[in-house]
Scaffold this active site. Structure first.
Site, PDB file in Angstrom:
ATOM      1  N   GLU A  10       0.824  -1.207   0.000  1.00 33.67           N
ATOM      2  CA  GLU A  10       0.000   0.000   0.000  1.00 33.67           C
ATOM      3  C   GLU A  10       0.857   1.255   0.000  1.00 33.67           C
ATOM      4  O   GLU A  10       0.572   2.228  -0.715  1.00 33.67           O
ATOM      5  CB  GLU A  10      -0.917   0.010   1.233  1.00 33.67           C
ATOM      6  CG  GLU A  10      -1.848  -1.189   1.311  1.00 33.67           C
ATOM      7  CD  GLU A  10      -1.257  -2.328   2.109  1.00 33.67           C
ATOM      8  OE1 GLU A  10      -2.009  -2.997   2.823  1.00 33.67           O
ATOM      9  OE2 GLU A  10      -0.025  -2.552   2.017  1.00 33.67           O
ATOM     10  N   ALA A  19       8.872 -37.422  -8.120  1.00 35.24           N
ATOM     11  CA  ALA A  19       8.883 -37.721  -9.547  1.00 35.24           C
ATOM     12  C   ALA A  19       8.572 -39.203  -9.707  1.00 35.24           C
ATOM     13  O   ALA A  19       9.222 -40.041  -9.072  1.00 35.24           O
ATOM     14  CB  ALA A  19      10.248 -37.395 -10.158  1.00 35.24           C
ATOM     15  N   TRP A  21      16.975 -39.658 -15.436  1.00 36.39           N
ATOM     16  CA  TRP A  21      15.983 -38.763 -14.864  1.00 36.39           C
ATOM     17  C   TRP A  21      14.593 -39.238 -15.256  1.00 36.39           C
ATOM     18  O   TRP A  21      14.359 -39.553 -16.410  1.00 36.39           O
ATOM     19  CB  TRP A  21      16.180 -37.325 -15.340  1.00 36.39           C
ATOM     20  CG  TRP A  21      17.438 -36.699 -14.896  1.00 36.39           C
ATOM     21  CD1 TRP A  21      18.576 -36.535 -15.619  1.00 36.39           C
ATOM     22  CD2 TRP A  21      17.695 -36.139 -13.624  1.00 36.39           C
ATOM     23  NE1 TRP A  21      19.527 -35.881 -14.893  1.00 36.39           N
ATOM     24  CE2 TRP A  21      19.016 -35.630 -13.651  1.00 36.39           C
ATOM     25  CE3 TRP A  21      16.966 -35.987 -12.451  1.00 36.39           C
ATOM     26  CZ2 TRP A  21      19.607 -34.993 -12.559  1.00 36.39           C
ATOM     27  CZ3 TRP A  21      17.552 -35.357 -11.367  1.00 36.39           C
ATOM     28  CH2 TRP A  21      18.845 -34.872 -11.432  1.00 36.39           C
TER      29      TRP A  21
END
Length: 331
Positions: A46, A146, A162
């Protein structure tokens, strides 16, 4: 407000532990000033937006993603700057739970019109960690993994590099930069030897390793310089392993291990082998099956409040492969 949300994202890596806040000062469709909370200890959104708007802010509307603060911290209250600027109306995305409505009350007493709740869901999603910590006192936890399409995290030989691609790994590095700490198990350190750094995407998080055996190599990448490392282990862990890791700069935190052969206690009595999840008894209330069905149900009915017609029964051994399934909790 959408513009203010986009501006707030610019402080993603530096505003912590403060929330992300963006602000736009406008008169009708014309934007007079913009700002965001860029770093911890710096100007709030602000104040930055009103400074850019200057005297043109008088009589304008201020759009801010989070309720303006009304108390002193590292900077003066934002409500003072809003009142001094002569803003006519303030539109707030979401209330700040730590203020308990104090900022809105101050603005209303000053004769400023306040409207709250615009894009509230988006603001709360943007500051999910802040709202979780403020309202519950608990940390916001993100699970990152993953895996292949068939649910595997490695090949039969244990190779995992990977599975993911460069974009996914870049996102993981960014998640590390946005987190206070990254936690892994000792087996992950032994097999993958991760460094757990942000790879230049921002500040490095605290690295936490869970290991009951302390069979960790002092030369592991997780003990490299650049970020502190905590190792959480049991009191019975080898003292020599603790000293070797401490020489590498790791901080060892020892906790009392559960007694061997202990069992979990439930409202129905002890659960064999201690396998009954501690949280499950709060929700697991099993109805007695109709008399014409003799077999034990494969899954209990979950009721937070047990109705008068439901009778609690003592749990028995579950059939192989069955048992109580914990509720799915969104990440």
């Amino acid at each position: 407000m959408i513009r203010a949300l986009n501006l707030a994202e610019r402080g993603r890596l530096n505003a912590h532990p403060n929330p992300l806040v963006g602000c736009v000062v406008a008169r009708g469709p014309r934007v007079l000033g913009e700002g965001w909370h860029d770093r911890f200890g710096g100007d709030h959104a602000e104040v930055a937006a009103l400074r850019r708007a200057g005297p043109r802010a008088r009589g304008a509307t201020l759009y801010v993603t989070l309720e303006p603060c009304s108390r002193w911290g590292k900077t003066p209250p934002c409500t003072d700057a809003v009142k001094a600027a002569g803003v006519r109306r303030v539109v707030i995305g979401a209330r700040d739970p730590s203020l308990r409505g104090g900022g809105v009350a101050v603005l209303k007493r000053a004769g400023i019109r306040v409207d709250a709740g615009l894009f509230q869901r988006d603001v709360r999603r943007q500051n999910a960690a802040f709202f979780k910590k403020t309202t519950t006192g608990l940390p916001y936890v993100v699970v990152k993994m993953a895996q292949t399409l068939d649910g595997k995290t490695a090949t039969r030989t244990g190779a995992s590099r990977w599975i993911s691609g460069p974009r996914a790994r870049s996102l993981g590095h960014r998640l590390r930069a946005q987190s206070d700490a990254v936690l892994v198990g000792g087996e992950t350190v032994r097999r993958d030897n991760p460094g757990l750094s942000s790879h230049g995407r921002g500040p490095n998080p605290l690295r936490v390793v869970l290991s009951s055996s302390l069979k960790l190599s002092p030369r592991a990448a997780v003990f490299s310089e650049g970020a502190p490392t905590w190792v959480l282990t049991g009191e019975s862990s080898p003292a020599a392993s603790k000293k070797s890791l401490e020489r590498r700069g790791a901080q060892i935190l020892s906790f009392r291990s559960p007694a061997a052969g202990s069992v979990s206690k439930t409202p129905f009595g002890p659960w064999p082998g201690g396998a009954f999840p501690g949280f499950w008894w709060k929700a697991a209330v099993a109805r007695r099956r109709p008399f014409w069905k003799k077999n034990w149900p494969t899954r209990p009915t979950c009721l937070w409040r047990r109705p008068f017609w439901a009778a609690a029964v003592r749990p028995r051994a579950w059939p192989a492969g069955d048992g109580p399934v914990p509720p799915r909790v969104p990440v």
